[in-house]
Design a protein around this motif. Structure first.
Motif, PDB file in Angstrom:
ATOM      1  N   ILE A 186      25.783   2.371  24.333  1.00 51.36           N
ATOM      2  CA  ILE A 186      27.080   1.980  24.392  1.00 51.36           C
ATOM      3  C   ILE A 186      27.688   2.612  25.682  1.00 51.36           C
ATOM      4  N   GLN A 187      27.215   3.765  25.828  1.00 46.40           N
ATOM      5  CA  GLN A 187      27.668   4.491  27.345  1.00 46.40           C
ATOM      6  C   GLN A 187      27.461   3.556  28.198  1.00 46.40           C
ATOM      7  N   THR A 188      26.051   3.001  28.409  1.00 48.68           N
ATOM      8  CA  THR A 188      25.794   2.098  29.590  1.00 48.68           C
ATOM      9  C   THR A 188      26.612   0.964  29.304  1.00 48.68           C
ATOM     10  N   LEU A 189      26.869   0.491  28.382  1.00 52.15           N
ATOM     11  CA  LEU A 189      27.868  -0.767  28.151  1.00 52.15           C
ATOM     12  C   LEU A 189      29.263  -0.462  28.706  1.00 52.15           C
ATOM     13  N   LEU A 190      29.713   0.712  28.354  1.00 56.48           N
ATOM     14  CA  LEU A 190      30.980   1.283  29.038  1.00 56.48           C
ATOM     15  C   LEU A 190      30.919   1.216  30.520  1.00 56.48           C
ATOM     16  N   GLU A 191      29.840   1.806  30.996  1.00 59.31           N
ATOM     17  CA  GLU A 191      29.929   1.972  32.525  1.00 59.31           C
ATOM     18  C   GLU A 191      29.717   0.546  33.248  1.00 59.31           C
ATOM     19  N   ALA A 192      28.965  -0.212  32.600  1.00 56.87           N
ATOM     20  CA  ALA A 192      28.865  -1.655  32.890  1.00 56.87           C
ATOM     21  C   ALA A 192      30.160  -2.403  32.994  1.00 56.87           C
TER      22      ALA A 192
ATOM     23  N   GLU B   5      32.229  -0.966  35.770  1.00 54.03           N
ATOM     24  CA  GLU B   5      31.826  -1.690  37.208  1.00 54.03           C
ATOM     25  C   GLU B   5      32.115  -2.945  37.464  1.00 54.03           C
ATOM     26  N   ALA B   6      32.131  -3.910  36.175  1.00 50.02           N
ATOM     27  CA  ALA B   6      32.532  -5.095  36.227  1.00 50.02           C
ATOM     28  C   ALA B   6      34.281  -5.270  36.667  1.00 50.02           C
ATOM     29  N   ALA B   7      34.949  -4.152  35.991  1.00 48.38           N
ATOM     30  CA  ALA B   7      36.271  -4.277  36.311  1.00 48.38           C
ATOM     31  C   ALA B   7      36.590  -3.936  37.788  1.00 48.38           C
ATOM     32  N   LYS B   8      35.907  -2.953  38.348  1.00 51.32           N
ATOM     33  CA  LYS B   8      35.942  -2.660  39.619  1.00 51.32           C
ATOM     34  C   LYS B   8      35.527  -3.833  40.549  1.00 51.32           C
ATOM     35  N   ILE B   9      34.613  -4.549  40.297  1.00 52.87           N
ATOM     36  CA  ILE B   9      34.218  -5.514  41.266  1.00 52.87           C
ATOM     37  C   ILE B   9      35.144  -6.817  41.023  1.00 52.87           C
ATOM     38  N   VAL B  10      35.995  -6.946  39.787  1.00 53.63           N
ATOM     39  CA  VAL B  10      36.853  -7.938  39.810  1.00 53.63           C
ATOM     40  C   VAL B  10      38.138  -7.644  40.448  1.00 53.63           C
ATOM     41  N   GLN B  11      38.565  -6.342  40.426  1.00 53.94           N
ATOM     42  CA  GLN B  11      39.545  -5.835  41.031  1.00 53.94           C
ATOM     43  C   GLN B  11      39.319  -5.965  42.906  1.00 53.94           C
ATOM     44  N   GLN B  12      38.366  -5.587  43.156  1.00 56.02           N
ATOM     45  CA  GLN B  12      37.944  -5.804  44.509  1.00 56.02           C
ATOM     46  C   GLN B  12      38.111  -7.277  44.972  1.00 56.02           C
ATOM     47  N   ALA B  13      37.321  -8.202  44.092  1.00 57.17           N
ATOM     48  CA  ALA B  13      37.804  -9.573  44.307  1.00 57.17           C
ATOM     49  C   ALA B  13      38.868 -10.007  44.332  1.00 57.17           C
ATOM     50  N   ARG B  14      39.922  -9.616  43.547  1.00 55.14           N
ATOM     51  CA  ARG B  14      41.176  -9.980  43.578  1.00 55.14           C
ATOM     52  C   ARG B  14      41.893  -9.369  44.642  1.00 55.14           C
TER      53      ARG B  14
END
Length: 120
Positions: A9-15, A18-27
């Motif tokens: 679960i911790q790994t999924l939360l970190e992933a 990370e995905a949210a950061k990547i989406v924010q950077q893309a925006r």
């Protein structure tokens, strides 16, 4: 096993983070690219506007003398025609007045064509 699930679960939360950061950077990247494109487009528009304005000023300057010459020629031609009209007017004025007076004073009383004769 609970530790493994907790770790998964911790790994999924970190992933997910990370995905949210990547989406924010893309925006942010997309927004920046749009701003840059707008700035570049407005810059190109201004350059085009300046070049067309310079072309117009050059055209106007090259034809300014022609306009003045044409206006002078038209003024001269107009004056000549006005003088010609005055001459013709003075020549025919008396004849026209006489014709008008003759027509106005020449009265031949007649019954109107729609009036029927009444036999009395």
């Amino acid at each position: 096993m609970a530790a493994q699930q907790s770790q998964g679960i911790q790994t999924l939360l970190e992933a997910e983070k990370e995905a949210a950061k990547i989406v924010q950077q893309a925006r942010q990247y997309r927004v920046q690219k749009l701003k840059d494109a707008r700035a570049e487009a407005s810059k190109e528009i201004e350059e085009y506007k300046k070049s067309k304005e310079q072309e117009f000023k050059a055209f106007e300057a090259s034809h300014a003398g022609t306009t003045i010459n044409t206006q002078a020629a038209l003024d001269t031609e107009t004056e000549a025609k006005l003088q010609e009209i005055d001459v013709v007017f003075n020549q025919k004025k008396d004849a026209v007045v006489n014709t008008l007076l003759q027509r106005a004073t020449l009265v031949q009383p007649e019954l109107h064509r729609n009036l029927k004769k009444i036999n009395a």
